[in-house]
Scaffold this motif. Structure first.
Motif, PDB file in Angstrom:
ATOM      1  N   ILE A  68       0.858  -1.177   0.000  1.00 32.90           N
ATOM      2  CA  ILE A  68       0.000   0.000   0.000  1.00 32.90           C
ATOM      3  C   ILE A  68       0.897   1.230   0.000  1.00 32.90           C
ATOM      4  O   ILE A  68       1.546   1.540   0.997  1.00 32.90           O
ATOM      5  N   GLU A  69       0.938   1.892  -1.152  1.00 22.72           N
ATOM      6  CA  GLU A  69       1.835   3.025  -1.323  1.00 22.72           C
ATOM      7  C   GLU A  69       1.228   4.336  -0.856  1.00 22.72           C
ATOM      8  O   GLU A  69       1.941   5.223  -0.426  1.00 22.72           O
ATOM      9  N   GLN A  70      -0.086   4.471  -0.980  1.00 21.51           N
ATOM     10  CA  GLN A  70      -0.720   5.715  -0.570  1.00 21.51           C
ATOM     11  C   GLN A  70      -1.291   5.515   0.824  1.00 21.51           C
ATOM     12  O   GLN A  70      -0.541   5.373   1.771  1.00 21.51           O
ATOM     13  N   SER A  71      -2.571   5.482   0.949  1.00 28.11           N
ATOM     14  CA  SER A  71      -3.180   5.297   2.269  1.00 28.11           C
ATOM     15  C   SER A  71      -4.004   4.025   2.268  1.00 28.11           C
ATOM     16  O   SER A  71      -4.472   3.562   1.228  1.00 28.11           O
ATOM     17  N   ILE A  72      -4.191   3.472   3.457  1.00 27.91           N
ATOM     18  CA  ILE A  72      -5.035   2.280   3.594  1.00 27.91           C
ATOM     19  C   ILE A  72      -6.454   2.623   3.156  1.00 27.91           C
ATOM     20  O   ILE A  72      -7.107   1.855   2.455  1.00 27.91           O
ATOM     21  N   LYS A  73      -6.914   3.799   3.544  1.00 29.24           N
ATOM     22  CA  LYS A  73      -8.273   4.227   3.198  1.00 29.24           C
ATOM     23  C   LYS A  73      -8.449   4.273   1.681  1.00 29.24           C
ATOM     24  O   LYS A  73      -9.435   3.763   1.151  1.00 29.24           O
ATOM     25  N   PHE A  74      -7.493   4.844   0.972  1.00 35.26           N
ATOM     26  CA  PHE A  74      -7.574   4.913  -0.481  1.00 35.26           C
ATOM     27  C   PHE A  74      -7.585   3.508  -1.088  1.00 35.26           C
ATOM     28  O   PHE A  74      -8.387   3.210  -1.976  1.00 35.26           O
ATOM     29  N   TYR A  75      -6.710   2.645  -0.606  1.00 33.83           N
ATOM     30  CA  TYR A  75      -6.663   1.273  -1.100  1.00 33.83           C
ATOM     31  C   TYR A  75      -8.016   0.590  -0.912  1.00 33.83           C
ATOM     32  O   TYR A  75      -8.549  -0.036  -1.823  1.00 33.83           O
ATOM     33  N   LEU A  76      -8.578   0.719   0.294  1.00 31.75           N
ATOM     34  CA  LEU A  76      -9.851   0.068   0.597  1.00 31.75           C
ATOM     35  C   LEU A  76     -10.989   0.616  -0.253  1.00 31.75           C
ATOM     36  O   LEU A  76     -11.811  -0.151  -0.762  1.00 31.75           O
ATOM     37  N   PHE A  77     -11.064   1.931  -0.409  1.00 34.60           N
ATOM     38  CA  PHE A  77     -12.132   2.520  -1.227  1.00 34.60           C
ATOM     39  C   PHE A  77     -12.009   2.060  -2.676  1.00 34.60           C
ATOM     40  O   PHE A  77     -13.012   1.741  -3.321  1.00 34.60           O
ATOM     41  N   TYR A 143     -19.232  13.047  -2.732  1.00 29.58           N
ATOM     42  CA  TYR A 143     -19.156  12.195  -1.547  1.00 29.58           C
ATOM     43  C   TYR A 143     -17.696  11.858  -1.224  1.00 29.58           C
ATOM     44  O   TYR A 143     -17.253  11.991  -0.082  1.00 29.58           O
ATOM     45  N   LEU A 144     -16.964  11.385  -2.221  1.00 36.02           N
ATOM     46  CA  LEU A 144     -15.582  10.981  -1.983  1.00 36.02           C
ATOM     47  C   LEU A 144     -14.712  12.144  -1.510  1.00 36.02           C
ATOM     48  O   LEU A 144     -13.851  11.978  -0.658  1.00 36.02           O
ATOM     49  N   ARG A 145     -14.964  13.334  -2.050  1.00 34.81           N
ATOM     50  CA  ARG A 145     -14.141  14.485  -1.674  1.00 34.81           C
ATOM     51  C   ARG A 145     -14.527  15.050  -0.308  1.00 34.81           C
ATOM     52  O   ARG A 145     -13.667  15.304   0.532  1.00 34.81           O
ATOM     53  N   PHE A 146     -15.801  15.263  -0.069  1.00 38.07           N
ATOM     54  CA  PHE A 146     -16.212  16.004   1.117  1.00 38.07           C
ATOM     55  C   PHE A 146     -16.647  15.132   2.288  1.00 38.07           C
ATOM     56  O   PHE A 146     -16.649  15.597   3.422  1.00 38.07           O
ATOM     57  N   PHE A 147     -17.013  13.878   2.041  1.00 38.15           N
ATOM     58  CA  PHE A 147     -17.429  13.016   3.134  1.00 38.15           C
ATOM     59  C   PHE A 147     -16.414  11.924   3.430  1.00 38.15           C
ATOM     60  O   PHE A 147     -16.212  11.569   4.583  1.00 38.15           O
ATOM     61  N   ALA A 148     -15.776  11.377   2.411  1.00 35.97           N
ATOM     62  CA  ALA A 148     -14.736  10.370   2.621  1.00 35.97           C
ATOM     63  C   ALA A 148     -13.367  11.033   2.780  1.00 35.97           C
ATOM     64  O   ALA A 148     -12.405  10.371   3.148  1.00 35.97           O
ATOM     65  N   ASN A 149     -13.292  12.316   2.476  1.00 38.58           N
ATOM     66  CA  ASN A 149     -12.064  13.109   2.621  1.00 38.58           C
ATOM     67  C   ASN A 149     -10.878  12.558   1.837  1.00 38.58           C
ATOM     68  O   ASN A 149      -9.741  12.641   2.282  1.00 38.58           O
ATOM     69  N   LEU A 150     -11.151  11.988   0.676  1.00 37.47           N
ATOM     70  CA  LEU A 150     -10.065  11.563  -0.194  1.00 37.47           C
ATOM     71  C   LEU A 150      -9.586  12.775  -0.983  1.00 37.47           C
ATOM     72  O   LEU A 150     -10.343  13.711  -1.239  1.00 37.47           O
ATOM     73  N   ASN A 151      -8.312  12.757  -1.377  1.00 36.31           N
ATOM     74  CA  ASN A 151      -7.806  13.898  -2.136  1.00 36.31           C
ATOM     75  C   ASN A 151      -8.118  13.725  -3.629  1.00 36.31           C
ATOM     76  O   ASN A 151      -8.542  12.657  -4.072  1.00 36.31           O
ATOM     77  N   ILE A 155      -9.167  10.291  -5.800  1.00 34.14           N
ATOM     78  CA  ILE A 155     -10.499  10.173  -6.403  1.00 34.14           C
ATOM     79  C   ILE A 155     -10.393  10.010  -7.914  1.00 34.14           C
ATOM     80  O   ILE A 155     -11.089   9.191  -8.511  1.00 34.14           O
ATOM     81  N   SER A 156      -9.501  10.782  -8.538  1.00 30.99           N
ATOM     82  CA  SER A 156      -9.369  10.684  -9.991  1.00 30.99           C
ATOM     83  C   SER A 156      -8.926   9.280 -10.391  1.00 30.99           C
ATOM     84  O   SER A 156      -9.407   8.730 -11.380  1.00 30.99           O
ATOM     85  N   GLY A 157      -8.029   8.678  -9.593  1.00 32.29           N
ATOM     86  CA  GLY A 157      -7.608   7.306  -9.870  1.00 32.29           C
ATOM     87  C   GLY A 157      -8.748   6.316  -9.716  1.00 32.29           C
ATOM     88  O   GLY A 157      -8.903   5.400 -10.524  1.00 32.29           O
ATOM     89  N   ILE A 161     -10.662   9.188 -14.103  1.00 28.68           N
ATOM     90  CA  ILE A 161     -10.644  10.452 -14.836  1.00 28.68           C
ATOM     91  C   ILE A 161      -9.422  11.253 -14.388  1.00 28.68           C
ATOM     92  O   ILE A 161      -8.826  10.975 -13.348  1.00 28.68           O
ATOM     93  N   SER A 162      -9.057  12.232 -15.168  1.00 27.33           N
ATOM     94  CA  SER A 162      -7.902  13.058 -14.806  1.00 27.33           C
ATOM     95  C   SER A 162      -8.253  13.965 -13.627  1.00 27.33           C
ATOM     96  O   SER A 162      -9.424  14.228 -13.347  1.00 27.33           O
ATOM     97  N   VAL A 163      -7.232  14.453 -12.963  1.00 29.18           N
ATOM     98  CA  VAL A 163      -7.446  15.366 -11.837  1.00 29.18           C
ATOM     99  C   VAL A 163      -8.164  16.622 -12.328  1.00 29.18           C
ATOM    100  O   VAL A 163      -9.069  17.135 -11.662  1.00 29.18           O
ATOM    101  N   GLU A 164      -7.781  17.106 -13.499  1.00 28.69           N
ATOM    102  CA  GLU A 164      -8.413  18.304 -14.057  1.00 28.69           C
ATOM    103  C   GLU A 164      -9.904  18.068 -14.316  1.00 28.69           C
ATOM    104  O   GLU A 164     -10.743  18.915 -14.021  1.00 28.69           O
ATOM    105  N   ALA A 165     -10.216  16.889 -14.873  1.00 25.19           N
ATOM    106  CA  ALA A 165     -11.627  16.563 -15.124  1.00 25.19           C
ATOM    107  C   ALA A 165     -12.388  16.457 -13.804  1.00 25.19           C
ATOM    108  O   ALA A 165     -13.544  16.866 -13.717  1.00 25.19           O
ATOM    109  N   LEU A 166     -11.737  15.939 -12.779  1.00 23.35           N
ATOM    110  CA  LEU A 166     -12.368  15.838 -11.464  1.00 23.35           C
ATOM    111  C   LEU A 166     -12.628  17.222 -10.880  1.00 23.35           C
ATOM    112  O   LEU A 166     -13.696  17.479 -10.322  1.00 23.35           O
TER     113      LEU A 166
END
Length: 190
Positions: A68-77, A143-151, A155-157, A161-166
């Motif tokens: 797990i290179e980023q966060s456990i939360k990101f991996y799980l989501f 939801y993912l940005r404001f409630f799950a607090n993912l960056n 979320i784009s991954g 979609i690209s970060v810009e599109a997000l």
């Protein structure tokens, strides 16, 4: 051991070293968020719960080989999103469309659940109505940005979609929410 003070890197090292209590702590820490996120996809509680169990079971079985290179939360989501989409696709082929009623998608998400719980407050009712104006993809991103607090990068991954599109997707979502709320307030003052 107190796991609350550990960062994800430290927690993952314990899990990958067979620490069942650290693994249990991660389940306790993230399972409710995963459940709320899963309700966005379907109102079928059992499908959501099974998907969560399968993701954690798979993670435990692969703990020695998973990095797990980023966060456990990101991996799980990310893993949970793939799992629930896989299960729902399989169910679509086998079951009636009851699992996928649009009303359930609207009523079941965490964001709307919070608003419905506080339904006595009129501004929350207005926000609930405004959220209904968002597309499924917009609701998921918000939801993912404001409630799950993912960056944004995470979320784009997840959403493919690209970060810009997000950024654009969330910006448009917020704009729709503001316009809907503004219209609602103007309607009430007339």
């Amino acid at each position: 051991m107190n796991y609350e003070g550990l960062n994800d890197t430290q927690l993952w090292k314990l899990i990958s070293a067979d620490d069942r209590k650290a693994f249990g702590y991660s389940f306790t820490l993230y399972s409710k968020d995963l459940f709320r996120y899963g309700q966005k996809f379907t109102g079928a509680r059992q499908v959501v719960e099974d998907s969560i169990q399968d993701v954690f079971l798979d993670l435990w079985h692969k703990r020695k080989t998973t990095n797990i290179e980023q966060s456990i939360k990101f991996y799980l989501f990310t893993a949970f999103r793939r799992e629930i989409i896989r299960k729902l696709s399989k169910l679509r082929q086998q079951e009636p469309m009851d699992y996928f009623a649009p009303e359930q998608l609207l009523e079941a998400s965490h964001m709307e659940g919070i608003i419905l719980q506080q339904g006595k407050n009129e501004s929350n009712q207005q926000l609930y109505k405004a959220i209904r104006n968002l597309s499924e993809r917009q609701r998921e991103a918000v939801y993912l940005r404001f409630f799950a607090n993912l960056n944004y990068k995470e979320i784009s991954g997840m959403m493919g979609i690209s970060v810009e599109a997000l950024y654009n997707l969330i910006f448009k979502s917020i704009k729709i929410l503001k316009e809907s709320l503004r219209e609602s307030v103007q309607y009430q003052t007339k």
